[in-house]
Design a protein around this motif. Structure first.
Motif, PDB file in Angstrom:
ATOM      1  N   PRO A 140      34.824   2.293 -34.436  1.00 38.63           N
ATOM      2  CA  PRO A 140      36.156   2.401 -35.051  1.00 38.63           C
ATOM      3  C   PRO A 140      36.419   3.781 -35.644  1.00 38.63           C
ATOM      4  N   SER A 141      37.678   4.147 -35.652  1.00 40.80           N
ATOM      5  CA  SER A 141      38.106   5.388 -36.283  1.00 40.80           C
ATOM      6  C   SER A 141      37.966   5.275 -37.795  1.00 40.80           C
ATOM      7  N   PHE A 142      37.886   6.430 -38.452  1.00 39.81           N
ATOM      8  CA  PHE A 142      37.845   6.439 -39.915  1.00 39.81           C
ATOM      9  C   PHE A 142      39.158   5.932 -40.506  1.00 39.81           C
ATOM     10  N   TYR A 143      40.210   5.839 -39.690  1.00 38.50           N
ATOM     11  CA  TYR A 143      41.485   5.310 -40.166  1.00 38.50           C
ATOM     12  C   TYR A 143      41.485   3.782 -40.243  1.00 38.50           C
ATOM     13  N   GLU A 144      40.460   3.147 -39.674  1.00 45.49           N
ATOM     14  CA  GLU A 144      40.347   1.698 -39.757  1.00 45.49           C
ATOM     15  C   GLU A 144      39.534   1.328 -40.994  1.00 45.49           C
ATOM     16  N   LYS A 145      40.023   0.369 -41.749  1.00 48.27           N
ATOM     17  CA  LYS A 145      39.405   0.041 -43.038  1.00 48.27           C
ATOM     18  C   LYS A 145      37.943  -0.373 -42.914  1.00 48.27           C
ATOM     19  N   SER A 146      37.572  -0.966 -41.775  1.00 47.78           N
ATOM     20  CA  SER A 146      36.197  -1.437 -41.626  1.00 47.78           C
ATOM     21  C   SER A 146      35.191  -0.290 -41.706  1.00 47.78           C
ATOM     22  N   SER A 147      35.646   0.936 -41.416  1.00 46.49           N
ATOM     23  CA  SER A 147      34.759   2.103 -41.475  1.00 46.49           C
ATOM     24  C   SER A 147      34.619   2.647 -42.889  1.00 46.49           C
ATOM     25  N   ASP A 148      35.498   2.212 -43.793  1.00 44.79           N
ATOM     26  CA  ASP A 148      35.557   2.746 -45.151  1.00 44.79           C
ATOM     27  C   ASP A 148      35.701   4.279 -45.137  1.00 44.79           C
TER      28      ASP A 148
END
Length: 248
Positions: free
Chosen positions: A83-91
């Motif tokens: 996931p991109s850093f823009y996705e919350k799962s990546s924090d």
């Protein structure tokens, strides 16, 4: 790995123009000779047959080396379903960026480059008592977004679609251990130790330095040209940089 007829800068320009389809490259330079390699790339580009042969050979050598060092499965799938850093799962952890840094280190030994790239991520502040949205608004770096690896973040959800989540976590941790500010391997490893790990620095064929013995930054250049830079003498960091640049 690139071959005897292309410099890294010339290869990068040709790869951008021919493989990636870009029409322009930007070149920062401190002396007129800094343009030589890009001009040479433009000359090669004009000879379509020669450019195609040299570029294809260089790309194949680089791909072969990467497969040898990283393994075919990781080479083909390692950066997929991250996931991109823009996705919350990546924090906001720059997962793909950090894994790419790991690839550059393992495949090509690009130590100084990777150290600089990860150092930029380390500068991104992220406060645990703030929400994702609050942190993003206050601390996101538009030029190099994302933040460094944080082993306190649960990445189970972020990596649920990756073929090997545990290997991802190990690589993220390894990059952080190499370059984290408090125990930076830049301060620990000697040139001989770097060479044994395959991280030998390339030759610098620059004929003269614009800013000898100094760590070059935008602020230093601007203030120096304006005559506003303080005359406190070279710092320890500047001296280390000078030694590294000169290969002493």
């Amino acid at each position: 790995a690139i071959g005897p007829e292309l410099s890294p800068i010339a290869f990068a320009a040709l790869h951008a123009w021919k493989t990636q389809g870009m029409h322009t490259v930007s070149v920062g330079f401190a002396r007129s000779s800094d343009l030589d390699e890009v001009i040479e790339a433009a000359r090669i580009y004009a000879d379509k047959e020669k450019a195609d042969v040299l570029l294809k050979a260089a790309e194949e050598r680089l791909d072969t080396l990467a497969i040898e060092k990283l393994g075919k499965e990781w080479y083909e799938k390692g950066l997929l379903n991250v996931p991109s850093f823009y996705e919350k799962s990546s924090d906001f952890i720059a997962l793909g960026h950090i894994l790419w840094i790991h690839n550059c280190m393992k495949a090509y030994g690009m130590y100084e480059f990777c150290n600089d790239r990860y150092g930029s991520l380390l500068k991104t502040k992220w406060l645990k008592n703030k929400t994702y949205e609050e942190n993003f608004k206050a601390h996101a770096n538009a030029g190099n977004p994302g933040r460094a690896f944080d082993d306190s973040v649960d990445l189970t959800e972020a990596l649920k679609d990756h073929y090997d989540p545990e290997q991802v976590k190990a690589k993220l941790q390894e990059v952080h251990d190499w370059f984290k500010a408090d125990t930076s391997s830049a301060k620990i490893l000697s040139d001989e130790e770097k060479e044994k790990l395959g991280w030998k620095q390339a030759y610098n064929l620059t004929t003269w330095e614009e800013f000898p013995g100094e760590v070059v930054s935008v602020s230093h250049v601007i203030l120096g040209r304006m005559g506003l830079k303080g005359g406190t003498g070279p710092s320890k960091t500047a001296k280390q940089e000078a030694v590294s640049m000169r290969g002493l």
